[in-house]
Design an enzyme around this catalytic site. Sequence first.
Site, PDB file in Angstrom:
ATOM      1  N   LYS A 244       6.374  -4.005  -3.355  1.00 12.22           N
ATOM      2  CA  LYS A 244       6.183  -3.811  -1.916  1.00 12.22           C
ATOM      3  C   LYS A 244       6.254  -5.126  -1.152  1.00 12.22           C
ATOM      4  O   LYS A 244       6.922  -5.229  -0.120  1.00 12.22           O
ATOM      5  CB  LYS A 244       4.835  -3.132  -1.662  1.00 12.22           C
ATOM      6  CG  LYS A 244       4.490  -2.931  -0.184  1.00 12.22           C
ATOM      7  CD  LYS A 244       3.228  -2.132  -0.015  1.00 12.22           C
ATOM      8  CE  LYS A 244       1.980  -2.886  -0.390  1.00 12.22           C
ATOM      9  NZ  LYS A 244       1.655  -3.968   0.595  1.00 12.22           N
TER      10      LYS A 244
ATOM     11  N   SER B 143      -4.216 -16.466   2.282  1.00 11.51           N
ATOM     12  CA  SER B 143      -3.567 -15.223   2.691  1.00 11.51           C
ATOM     13  C   SER B 143      -2.069 -15.411   2.689  1.00 11.51           C
ATOM     14  O   SER B 143      -1.528 -16.231   3.442  1.00 11.51           O
ATOM     15  CB  SER B 143      -4.031 -14.816   4.100  1.00 11.51           C
ATOM     16  OG  SER B 143      -3.220 -13.786   4.615  1.00 11.51           O
TER      17      SER B 143
ATOM     18  N   GLN C 263       0.037 -13.233   3.786  1.00 12.78           N
ATOM     19  CA  GLN C 263       0.562 -12.719   5.055  1.00 12.78           C
ATOM     20  C   GLN C 263       0.501 -13.781   6.147  1.00 12.78           C
ATOM     21  O   GLN C 263       1.471 -13.975   6.896  1.00 12.78           O
ATOM     22  CB  GLN C 263      -0.228 -11.479   5.474  1.00 12.78           C
ATOM     23  CG  GLN C 263      -0.047 -10.293   4.561  1.00 12.78           C
ATOM     24  CD  GLN C 263      -0.876  -9.096   4.992  1.00 12.78           C
ATOM     25  OE1 GLN C 263      -1.460  -9.088   6.072  1.00 12.78           O
ATOM     26  NE2 GLN C 263      -0.933  -8.076   4.151  1.00 12.78           N
TER      27      GLN C 263
ATOM     28  N   ASP D  89      -5.402  -6.900  -4.163  1.00 16.69           N
ATOM     29  CA  ASP D  89      -5.083  -5.484  -3.941  1.00 16.69           C
ATOM     30  C   ASP D  89      -5.559  -4.580  -5.064  1.00 16.69           C
ATOM     31  O   ASP D  89      -5.501  -3.349  -4.933  1.00 16.69           O
ATOM     32  CB  ASP D  89      -3.562  -5.306  -3.781  1.00 16.69           C
ATOM     33  CG  ASP D  89      -3.073  -5.744  -2.419  1.00 16.69           C
ATOM     34  OD1 ASP D  89      -3.889  -5.791  -1.481  1.00 16.69           O
ATOM     35  OD2 ASP D  89      -1.866  -6.042  -2.292  1.00 16.69           O
TER      36      ASP D  89
ATOM     37  N   ARG E 182     -12.894  -1.691   1.884  1.00 21.90           N
ATOM     38  CA  ARG E 182     -12.730  -1.289   0.490  1.00 21.90           C
ATOM     39  C   ARG E 182     -13.971  -1.518  -0.364  1.00 21.90           C
ATOM     40  O   ARG E 182     -14.055  -0.987  -1.465  1.00 21.90           O
ATOM     41  CB  ARG E 182     -11.511  -1.992  -0.125  1.00 21.90           C
ATOM     42  CG  ARG E 182     -10.210  -1.324   0.270  1.00 21.90           C
ATOM     43  CD  ARG E 182      -9.049  -1.779  -0.559  1.00 21.90           C
ATOM     44  NE  ARG E 182      -7.841  -1.035  -0.154  1.00 21.90           N
ATOM     45  CZ  ARG E 182      -6.621  -1.530  -0.179  1.00 21.90           C
ATOM     46  NH1 ARG E 182      -6.417  -2.755  -0.602  1.00 21.90           N
ATOM     47  NH2 ARG E 182      -5.595  -0.793   0.200  1.00 21.90           N
TER      48      ARG E 182
END
Length: 443
Positions: free
Chosen positions: A23, A171, A173, A325, A356
Site C-alpha cells: 500500500k 513519520s 508520511q 501498523d 487503536r
Amino acid sequence: MKLIVNPNTPLRGSVGAQLPGDKSISHRAALFAALANGTSHIENFQVSGVTRPMLQALTSLGVTWTLDGKNLTVKGHGVKSLKNPSFPMDCGNSATTLRLLAGAVSGAGLRAILDGTPALRRRPMERIVEPLRLMGVEIEPSANGAAPLLIKAREKNQKLRPLQYDMPVASAQVKSCLMLAALGGAGRTVLSEPGLSRDHTERMLASMGVEIVSSRSDSRYFVEILPPDPFTLSPLDLSLPADPSAAAFLIVAALITPGSELELNGLCLNPTRTGLLDVLKEMGGNIVVRNQRTAAGEPVGDLLVKHSALKGTHIAGEMVVRMIDEFPILAVAAAVADGTTTVRDARELRLKESDRISMLAAELRLLGVNIEEQADGFTIRGGDVSGAVVQSHSDHRLAMSLAVAGLVAHQPVTIHNAQCTAESFPGFAELLNELGANLQRED
C-alpha cells in the site's frame, strides 16, 4: 456487512498473487509517476479503498492514467503540466494520500483544497502545516488544525525555501510530504527524525534521479534532498512487492492456529517494515525467510510460517516505528501467548483510523482478553479467546485482527461493519477460506 468467524480450522497453502501489492509503495508510485516526464508502468498496484482516492487525485491534477487489473499506467508530462484542481480533492479516509498530495501540490506551486472523511478530519495535520509554512507555502488548515487544507498557488518560477527541520515524531508520511515539497525548493533540505520511519520515498525518488543522502547521528536519523534543477523526474517501470502489513494477518493466523503452515511469496522485506517479524520471532514464532532478492528497489523474500507456541515480550522505542501498523494483530498474538506482553512509546496509535489503543482494548475485552490500556500502549496477559459480537469501528486493521482472533476462539466471533477490510486487503475473508478457515459473510 457482518463477518462470522468459526474457529479451530488449520490454515495451509501457498499465497502469492492473492496478496495485495504494498500500500505504501502503491501510493508513492502513482503520485511520483504523475510528477515524472514520461509514461510509467506499475505492476501489482494495490487496488483498494485506500488507494483509489490517490488515483482520483491524479485525475483532478490533469494526469491521465489507466488501470488493467493490478497494472497501472500513468502518463506523466512533468510537474509544469499539472493543473490546479477545480474542486476539493477527496482523500477519503487516507492520511497518506492527503499528506503526500500536500507535499506534491506545494512543491509544484499549485492551488488545491485537500479534504476527506470525518475520520480523516480528526487526524493531526499541524505536523505538516508548520514545516511547509517554514518553506514558504501558504497553507491554511481548519480551525482544529486538520483537514480540509487550503494550499495557495505561488508565483511562477518562485521556489520554496530550503528547510532544516527536526521532526518531533518519526513519520514516513510527514517526511515524504516535506521531501516532495523540497523538490520545488531552491536548495538542499535536511530533515531529521527520532526513529527510522519507512524509507520508500527515499528509495523511489533516488531511482527517479533525485540526489538523496541518508545518515544517522546519535539518536536521530537524517535525510538530505537536493532538488533537481530543472524539476524533472524519470518515469517508473516496476512490479511492486506484496504488502507485509497485509501479510501480517496471515502470518499471525498461521502462528496461533494449531496445525497451520503457510508459504507467503514475494513480500516486501524493507528493514523499516519488518519490526513485526522480528518481534514474532522473538516470541518464538517459527518463521523462515527464503529466496531473498530485490524488486522495485526493495528487499523481497518468501516466508514459511508454522504454528508455534508464543511467549510474551516487551516492545518500545525504535521498534514501535518499524511496526506502527501491525499493533492490532500483534495484540492478537499476545492474547494467546504464554506470559505478559507490554507495548510502550506507541501513543501515535491513538491518531490512526481509530484510537487503536482504546478501540483495540475495548473489543479484545469482549473476547475475554486480559488487556490493560496505557496512555502510550497496552499490557496483555496471555490466555484464551472467547466468542463474542464485536465492532470494527470502521478500522480495517482492527476488523482483520478480530477475524484472526476468531480463528482460535472457543466460540464463533461476529464482526460488524467488516466491509472496511477492503480498504487495504480486498478479498481478505475469501482468501482465509481458501486456506482452510471457515468465515461467513452476511450482507
